[in-house]
Structure formats: C-alpha cells, structure tokens
Write an enzyme that holds these catalytic residues in place. Structure first.
Site, PDB file in Angstrom:
ATOM      1  N   GLU A 234       3.400   6.351   3.758  1.00 22.32           N
ATOM      2  CA  GLU A 234       4.459   5.422   3.355  1.00 22.32           C
ATOM      3  C   GLU A 234       5.856   6.026   3.464  1.00 22.32           C
ATOM      4  O   GLU A 234       6.660   5.975   2.538  1.00 22.32           O
ATOM      5  CB  GLU A 234       4.217   4.899   1.923  1.00 22.32           C
ATOM      6  CG  GLU A 234       4.959   3.595   1.673  1.00 22.32           C
ATOM      7  CD  GLU A 234       4.581   2.930   0.354  1.00 22.32           C
ATOM      8  OE1 GLU A 234       3.387   2.821   0.062  1.00 22.32           O
ATOM      9  OE2 GLU A 234       5.513   2.514  -0.358  1.00 22.32           O
ATOM     10  N   ARG A 238       4.963   1.540   6.407  1.00 20.32           N
ATOM     11  CA  ARG A 238       3.990   1.125   5.387  1.00 20.32           C
ATOM     12  C   ARG A 238       4.691   0.424   4.221  1.00 20.32           C
ATOM     13  O   ARG A 238       4.076  -0.347   3.488  1.00 20.32           O
ATOM     14  CB  ARG A 238       3.155   2.334   4.912  1.00 20.32           C
ATOM     15  CG  ARG A 238       1.952   1.935   4.051  1.00 20.32           C
ATOM     16  CD  ARG A 238       0.933   3.051   3.852  1.00 20.32           C
ATOM     17  NE  ARG A 238      -0.134   2.626   2.951  1.00 20.32           N
ATOM     18  CZ  ARG A 238      -1.227   3.322   2.684  1.00 20.32           C
ATOM     19  NH1 ARG A 238      -1.439   4.479   3.267  1.00 20.32           N
ATOM     20  NH2 ARG A 238      -2.134   2.863   1.842  1.00 20.32           N
ATOM     21  N   HIS A 262      -2.317  -9.546 -10.334  1.00 19.47           N
ATOM     22  CA  HIS A 262      -1.442  -8.867  -9.379  1.00 19.47           C
ATOM     23  C   HIS A 262      -1.040  -9.787  -8.209  1.00 19.47           C
ATOM     24  O   HIS A 262       0.146  -9.988  -7.937  1.00 19.47           O
ATOM     25  CB  HIS A 262      -2.129  -7.595  -8.874  1.00 19.47           C
ATOM     26  CG  HIS A 262      -1.374  -6.896  -7.801  1.00 19.47           C
ATOM     27  ND1 HIS A 262      -0.248  -6.150  -8.059  1.00 19.47           N
ATOM     28  CD2 HIS A 262      -1.558  -6.860  -6.462  1.00 19.47           C
ATOM     29  CE1 HIS A 262       0.217  -5.675  -6.928  1.00 19.47           C
ATOM     30  NE2 HIS A 262      -0.559  -6.093  -5.931  1.00 19.47           N
TER      31      HIS A 262
END
Ligand SMILES: NC(=O)c1ccc[n+]([C@@H]2O[C@H](COP(=O)([O-])OP(=O)(O)OC[C@H]3O[C@@H](n4cnc5c(N)ncnc54)[C@H](O)[C@@H]3O)[C@@H](O)[C@H]2O)c1
Ligand SMILES: [Zn+2]
Length: 356
Positions: A234, A238, A262
């Site tokens: 990341e 990402r 979520h």
C-alpha cells in the site's frame, strides 16, 4: 473451477473459486501434506456449519488435524485471543511445519493470519473465507492483524497465504445484512476500476435474490489481486481500495461497530466521496447520480438525523492520514479512482448532508 493467480514472485498463490469447492479442498491440499499438523482456526458456529465436515474429509485423506475456535465479533481480534491461539498451538505440539486453515469471515482471517505470521516466526496458512466481504476482500492480499485499545488493526503484518479457497455456496447461511455489507465492497471494485463491471453489478442489484455471486466474486477477486500485485504494501495504487473508507470508517466509529456494518458504512462513505469527487470537478453529474442510485439499491440501515460535526473528528483520526493531511480517494470517472489531499473539512461536512 476458476483460478486467479496473485503474482508476487516467490510469494505468489492461487485463488480458487468454485461452487462446492469446500469438498475438494482435501484433494487440492493433499500434495502439500507432508504429515504435518493442520489446524483449522474458526468460530464454533462455523465449525458446525462447515468445519467438522472439512476436518472429516481431511482426516480420511490422511491429514493430521485439530481445531481452535475464537469468539464471534471483533473480540476475537484481541491480544488475549491471539495469545490463546499461540498457547493452544503449543499445547497441540505444533511446530514450524504446521499449516493453518483460516475458516471464517474477516475476523477469523485476520487473527488466524496474524497467528500464522508470528507462530515460530511464521508458518504456512490458507484462507477459506465464509463471508462475502472476506471472499472479495479480507482473504486476499495478506493483510493480517488484531485490534488494541487505541484502535482497530493497529498491530499486524502483511503475510500472504499459500492459497485462498472461495466457495460461494457457503453464503447460503450468511445473514442477509452481512451479504449486503459485502455487496457494498463489490460496488467499490466497479467504481474504482471497471465501469463495465460497475454496470453489471448495478443491473444485477435489481434483483438481489438472483444475484450471480460466483461470476461477480470472480471479477472482484481479479481486481483485488491485480491491485495487490502492483502494490503489496500500500505505497501507492493499493490506496484506491480505500474509496469510501475514510468517511465510512468515521461513520462506523460514530454509530458503533455493532450498528452499522463495515460494508454498509463504506456504502454511505462512497456516496459522500462520490459527491466530493463531483464538487471537485472530477466525477460528472451523470456518473455521480449513477453511483448514488446504485448504492441506494442496497437495503441499507437508515442513518438517523446525526450531527455532522461529530463525525468530522473521526474522519481526521483515520489512519490513512499521512503527516496530518488526509489522503482522500475520489473518482475521476466511474471506473477510475485517484487520490487527492485537497479535501477541505467543509466539503466533508457538506457531503455528510447528502446521506441524511
Ligand atoms: N485483512 C483485510 O484486508 C481486511 C479487509 C477488510 C476487512 N477486514 C476485517 O474483516 C473484519 C470483518 O469481516 P466480516 O465482515 O467477514 O465479519 P465477521 O468475520 O465478523 O463475520 C460476520 C458474522 O458472520 C458469521 N458468519 C461468517 N460466515 C458465515 C456463514 N457462511 N454462514 C453464517 N454465518 C457466518 C460470523 O460468525 C460473524 O458472526 C473486520 O475485523 C475488518 O477489520 C480485513
Ligand atoms: Zn472495506
């Protein structure tokens, strides 16, 4: 059976996707069985639904197996549960050759994956996701971790599994709200990466009862795998997977993790981020409306009148902040995401009015 290869050099692994796959896992894994212990980490309810069957098949194919259960909910992702798993593995005489099978949703996958990454400095593990969210998201990409009092997922490791086994038939017993939550993440993949896929999801949502899960899960996994291949840790691309998550996480924290799931929070977060994209002159009016209307096809829980000012501090607390500045994911068009640091507090506050 469909197989997607997640290419990460010597850490590459296959994602197997097929209805009825659970019954084939023992034969697929038999070439990996060198007589080591195979530990299924799961929740008791999931052991009853799928785990004991899986264990039976593994045993009759010559595997040495045992299982460890963790509680339902985020409580499983704690230092205590993590340490209990490690102690139980020692009691079961596990060693460096042991393999772990994580059978469950994101909660099980995260804590079992973290245990695998640390037990004797790392043992092999396999993800067998049982929720839609885990099938298209948490089981793929190697993010593992647990929560501490100061926040969610603050302790963890990036540790890739040796394979992922996705069997969409396991979704039959999944509560509807959990399915809706996973659909929110699926809409995200279309929105950030593939307009045609977005349209296909949007059309399929007209009739959720006959939603083509296997086909849609396949494409979602492919998108996630491609992004992880390009940026495992990341550092750049990402990050676009966080579309809808900055405001989503804040809504989740404000309303309580129990009330708003979520994927439901992310769905609202995507409407806000879409509105912000439009205000910043990126996403066209048409595309924004299409995004909003598609998300509104999901039966999301109503957000009672809330005070936007109470959400803002949670937004600013998001761990995606780099040196105090929010790294915000917006859409340039439907199917293409970019990141920006130009999102003011005022824009965020106004975007929250759209979902009230
Ligand atoms: N590692 C990652 O990249 C990543 C990505 C996204 C989310 N996450 C994490 O994932 C977690 C959320 O995962 P989740 O949404 O899968 O929730 P979850 O794991 O809590 O599962 C939801 C509920 O469904 C039950 N369940 C699971 N499968 C079932 C089935 N087939 N039939 C009946 N019941 C079933 C579970 O027991 C649980 O009660 C969070 O902790 C989040 O931080 C991790
Ligand atoms: Zn998410």
């Amino acid at each position: 059976m469909n197989i997607i290869n997640l290419n990460l050099g010597d850490r590459s692994y296959p994602i197997h996707i097929a209805s009825g796959l659970l019954d084939q896992i023992s034969s697929i894994l038999s070439e990996k069985n060198r007589g080591q212990k195979w530990i299924i980490i799961s929740q008791y309810r999931l052991m009853e639904l799928f785990g004991f069957d899986l264990m039976g098949r593994l045993k009759s194919s010559g595997f040495t197996t045992d299982f460890i259960t963790v509680p339902i909910g985020e409580a499983a992702k704690s230092i205590n549960e993590f340490s209990r798993i490690i102690s139980q593995m020692i009691e079961m005489n596990c060693d460096r050759s042991t393999s772990i099978l994580a059978l469950g949703g994101g909660v099980v996958g995260d804590v079992a994956g973290f245990a695998a990454s640390t037990f004797m400095r790392g043992v092999d593990y396999y993800q067998i996701p049982t929720t839609l969210l885990a099938m298209v998201d948490s089981a793929i990409g190697g993010k593992t971790g647990i929560n501490i009092a100061e926040g969610k997922n603050l302790v963890g490791a990036i540790y890739q599994p040796k394979a992922v086994f996705v069997d969409p038939t396991l979704l039959k017993s999944l509560p509807k709200e959990e399915v809706i939550s996973g659909l929110g993440e699926i809409i995200k993949y279309g929105a950030i990466k593939d307009k045609e896929f977005f349209n296909e999801i949007s059309n399929s949502l007209e009739n959720i009862e006959s939603f083509p899960f296997e086909k849609i899960i396949y494409r979602a996994c492919e998108i996630k795998a491609d992004i992880v291949t390009l940026d495992e840790r990341e550092g750049s691309i990402r990050r676009i997977l966080n579309f809808g998550h900055t405001i989503g996480h804040a809504l989740e924290a404000h309303f309580g993790y129990g009330k708003l799931r979520h994927g439901e929070a992310v769905s609202y977060g995507m409407i806000c981020a879409g509105w912000i994209s439009n205000q910043l002159g990126h996403l066209s009016d048409n595309d924004y409306q299409r995004l909003k209307k598609t998300i509104e096809k999901l039966p999301l829980p109503m957000l009672n009148n809330f005070d936007q000012n109470k959400i803002l501090p949670f937004v600013k607390n998001d761990k995606k902040t780099v040196s105090g500045k929010l790294n915000f994911v917006i859409l340039d068009t439907l199917g293409s995401a970019i990141t920006t640091k130009d999102v003011s507090d005022e824009l965020i506050l106004n975007s929250l009015k759209v979902i009230q």
